[in-house]
Write a protein that holds these residues in place. Structure first.
Motif, PDB file in Angstrom:
ATOM      1  N   ALA A 120      25.991 -14.209  13.335  1.00  0.00           N
ATOM      2  CA  ALA A 120      24.591 -13.851  13.083  1.00  0.00           C
ATOM      3  C   ALA A 120      23.758 -15.112  12.985  1.00  0.00           C
ATOM      4  CB  ALA A 120      24.466 -13.039  11.798  1.00  0.00           C
ATOM      5  N   ARG A 121      22.492 -14.986  13.375  1.00  0.00           N
ATOM      6  CA  ARG A 121      21.554 -16.115  13.365  1.00  0.00           C
ATOM      7  C   ARG A 121      20.214 -15.645  12.844  1.00  0.00           C
ATOM      8  NH1 ARG A 121      21.788 -19.278  18.560  1.00  0.00           N
ATOM      9  NH2 ARG A 121      23.245 -20.472  17.282  1.00  0.00           N
ATOM     10  N   ILE A 122      19.600 -16.510  12.042  1.00  0.00           N
ATOM     11  CA  ILE A 122      18.237 -16.259  11.609  1.00  0.00           C
ATOM     12  C   ILE A 122      17.436 -17.526  11.863  1.00  0.00           C
ATOM     13  CG2 ILE A 122      18.725 -16.861   9.179  1.00  0.00           C
ATOM     14  CD1 ILE A 122      16.642 -14.645   8.444  1.00  0.00           C
ATOM     15  N   ILE A 123      16.314 -17.370  12.578  1.00  0.00           N
ATOM     16  CA  ILE A 123      15.500 -18.528  12.934  1.00  0.00           C
ATOM     17  C   ILE A 123      14.377 -18.722  11.923  1.00  0.00           C
ATOM     18  CG2 ILE A 123      16.077 -18.283  15.361  1.00  0.00           C
ATOM     19  CD1 ILE A 123      13.314 -17.037  15.805  1.00  0.00           C
ATOM     20  N   THR A 124      13.660 -19.831  12.074  1.00  0.00           N
ATOM     21  CA  THR A 124      12.632 -20.190  11.111  1.00  0.00           C
ATOM     22  C   THR A 124      11.608 -19.078  10.916  1.00  0.00           C
ATOM     23  OG1 THR A 124      12.892 -22.505  11.741  1.00  0.00           O
ATOM     24  CG2 THR A 124      10.913 -21.928  10.504  1.00  0.00           C
ATOM     25  N   GLY A 125      11.229 -18.430  11.987  1.00  0.00           N
ATOM     26  CA  GLY A 125      10.228 -17.376  11.886  1.00  0.00           C
ATOM     27  C   GLY A 125      10.746 -16.070  11.321  1.00  0.00           C
ATOM     28  N   GLY A 126      12.052 -15.999  11.086  1.00  0.00           N
ATOM     29  CA  GLY A 126      12.625 -14.799  10.494  1.00  0.00           C
ATOM     30  C   GLY A 126      13.337 -13.887  11.477  1.00  0.00           C
TER      31      GLY A 126
ATOM     32  N   TRP B 190      25.696 -17.851  10.780  1.00  0.00           N
ATOM     33  CA  TRP B 190      27.045 -17.578  10.296  1.00  0.00           C
ATOM     34  C   TRP B 190      27.963 -17.482  11.516  1.00  0.00           C
ATOM     35  CZ3 TRP B 190      28.754 -17.798   5.404  1.00  0.00           C
ATOM     36  CH2 TRP B 190      27.823 -17.707   4.366  1.00  0.00           C
ATOM     37  N   TYR B 191      29.035 -18.257  11.479  1.00  0.00           N
ATOM     38  CA  TYR B 191      30.087 -18.187  12.476  1.00  0.00           C
ATOM     39  C   TYR B 191      31.352 -17.692  11.781  1.00  0.00           C
ATOM     40  CZ  TYR B 191      27.533 -21.022  15.955  1.00  0.00           C
ATOM     41  OH  TYR B 191      26.633 -21.491  16.883  1.00  0.00           O
ATOM     42  N   ARG B 192      32.316 -17.299  12.586  1.00  0.00           N
ATOM     43  CA  ARG B 192      33.624 -16.965  12.037  1.00  0.00           C
ATOM     44  C   ARG B 192      34.722 -17.384  13.004  1.00  0.00           C
ATOM     45  NH1 ARG B 192      33.524 -10.304  12.314  1.00  0.00           N
ATOM     46  NH2 ARG B 192      33.735 -10.087  14.593  1.00  0.00           N
TER      47      ARG B 192
ATOM     48  N   ASN C 183      19.521 -12.508  15.244  1.00  0.00           N
ATOM     49  CA  ASN C 183      20.404 -12.100  16.338  1.00  0.00           C
ATOM     50  C   ASN C 183      21.786 -11.831  15.773  1.00  0.00           C
ATOM     51  OD1 ASN C 183      18.623 -12.432  18.650  1.00  0.00           O
ATOM     52  ND2 ASN C 183      18.747 -14.620  18.242  1.00  0.00           N
ATOM     53  N   TYR C 184      22.465 -10.878  16.370  1.00  0.00           N
ATOM     54  CA  TYR C 184      23.802 -10.521  15.910  1.00  0.00           C
ATOM     55  C   TYR C 184      24.751 -10.404  17.097  1.00  0.00           C
ATOM     56  CZ  TYR C 184      21.436  -9.294  11.583  1.00  0.00           C
ATOM     57  OH  TYR C 184      20.676  -9.331  10.444  1.00  0.00           O
ATOM     58  N   ALA C 185      26.003 -10.749  16.829  1.00  0.00           N
ATOM     59  CA  ALA C 185      27.033 -10.498  17.826  1.00  0.00           C
ATOM     60  C   ALA C 185      27.242  -8.987  17.935  1.00  0.00           C
ATOM     61  CB  ALA C 185      28.329 -11.185  17.417  1.00  0.00           C
ATOM     62  N   ASP C 186      27.570  -8.536  19.123  1.00  0.00           N
ATOM     63  CA  ASP C 186      27.706  -7.091  19.341  1.00  0.00           C
ATOM     64  C   ASP C 186      28.682  -6.414  18.373  1.00  0.00           C
ATOM     65  OD1 ASP C 186      27.304  -7.150  22.979  1.00  0.00           O
ATOM     66  OD2 ASP C 186      25.843  -7.049  21.345  1.00  0.00           O
ATOM     67  N   PRO C 187      29.833  -7.044  18.068  1.00  0.00           N
ATOM     68  CA  PRO C 187      30.793  -6.362  17.178  1.00  0.00           C
ATOM     69  C   PRO C 187      30.288  -6.095  15.760  1.00  0.00           C
ATOM     70  CG  PRO C 187      31.878  -8.116  18.396  1.00  0.00           C
ATOM     71  CD  PRO C 187      30.411  -8.295  18.595  1.00  0.00           C
ATOM     72  N   VAL C 188      29.218  -6.800  15.351  1.00  0.00           N
ATOM     73  CA  VAL C 188      28.758  -6.641  13.955  1.00  0.00           C
ATOM     74  C   VAL C 188      27.397  -5.977  13.858  1.00  0.00           C
ATOM     75  CG1 VAL C 188      30.085  -8.698  13.346  1.00  0.00           C
ATOM     76  CG2 VAL C 188      27.608  -8.884  13.704  1.00  0.00           C
TER      77      VAL C 188
ATOM     78  N   PHE D 249      26.300  -5.791   9.775  1.00  0.00           N
ATOM     79  CA  PHE D 249      26.014  -7.054   9.072  1.00  0.00           C
ATOM     80  C   PHE D 249      24.513  -7.321   9.080  1.00  0.00           C
ATOM     81  CE2 PHE D 249      30.304  -9.430   9.901  1.00  0.00           C
ATOM     82  CZ  PHE D 249      30.993  -8.324   9.416  1.00  0.00           C
ATOM     83  N   THR D 250      24.050  -7.964   8.012  1.00  0.00           N
ATOM     84  CA  THR D 250      22.650  -8.357   7.916  1.00  0.00           C
ATOM     85  C   THR D 250      22.548  -9.785   7.392  1.00  0.00           C
ATOM     86  OG1 THR D 250      21.976  -6.074   7.443  1.00  0.00           O
ATOM     87  CG2 THR D 250      20.389  -7.817   6.937  1.00  0.00           C
ATOM     88  N   ILE D 251      21.848 -10.632   8.137  1.00  0.00           N
ATOM     89  CA  ILE D 251      21.628 -12.007   7.710  1.00  0.00           C
ATOM     90  C   ILE D 251      20.232 -12.112   7.109  1.00  0.00           C
ATOM     91  CG2 ILE D 251      20.773 -12.761   9.982  1.00  0.00           C
ATOM     92  CD1 ILE D 251      22.177 -15.466   9.464  1.00  0.00           C
ATOM     93  N   SER D 252      20.127 -12.911   6.060  1.00  0.00           N
ATOM     94  CA  SER D 252      18.818 -13.140   5.436  1.00  0.00           C
ATOM     95  C   SER D 252      18.783 -14.551   4.866  1.00  0.00           C
ATOM     96  CB  SER D 252      18.551 -12.104   4.338  1.00  0.00           C
ATOM     97  OG  SER D 252      19.536 -12.184   3.318  1.00  0.00           O
ATOM     98  N   ARG D 253      17.568 -15.000   4.553  1.00  0.00           N
ATOM     99  CA  ARG D 253      17.430 -16.345   4.013  1.00  0.00           C
ATOM    100  C   ARG D 253      16.380 -16.360   2.915  1.00  0.00           C
ATOM    101  NH1 ARG D 253      15.718 -19.845   9.060  1.00  0.00           N
ATOM    102  NH2 ARG D 253      15.270 -21.478   7.522  1.00  0.00           N
TER     103      ARG D 253
END
Length: 117
Positions: A49-55, A36-38, A58-63, A67-71
């Motif tokens: 935020a980023r989520i890689i194949t293995g799960g 997710w970019y903004r 990573n998050y930007a410091d301000p969030v 924030f929580t990313i999931s897939r």
């Protein structure tokens, strides 16, 4: 060609929550990362935020911590749960998928999040 479509944006008061969704037209399992970019008015697009194949995530410091990313690979969906929203979170949020195998990054058209009282 993979198409990404975001949804879930809108107007929310400071301190509120939103959940963004991104659906892909094809399998997301093959992508190295789903991100997710903004982009806020007058600012450059930034990684949120980023989520890689293995799960791993990573998050930007301000969030971080808010924030929580999931897939969901079975549904070809990526989510961004945003809590404790602040005015500075106001931006267009973009879903993105990256494949190192083909050297391509795909983008959705974005969804607007406005945090205001």
């Amino acid at each position: 060609q993979v198409q990404l479509v975001e949804s879930g944006g809108g107007l929310v008061q400071p301190g509120g929550s939103l959940r963004l969704s991104c659906v892909a037209s094809g399998s997301i399992f093959s992508f190295n990362s789903m991100d997710w970019y903004r982009q806020a008015p007058g600012k450059e697009r930034e990684l949120v935020a980023r989520i890689i194949t293995g799960g791993g995530t990573n998050y930007a410091d301000p969030v971080k911590g808010r924030f929580t990313i999931s897939r969901d690979n079975a549904k070809n969906m990526v989510y961004l749960q945003m809590n404790s929203l602040k005015a500075e979170d106001t931006a267009v949020y973009y879903c993105s998928a990256f494949s190192s195998r083909i050297g391509m990054r795909y983008w959705g058209k974005g969804t607007l999040v406005t945090v205001s009282s």
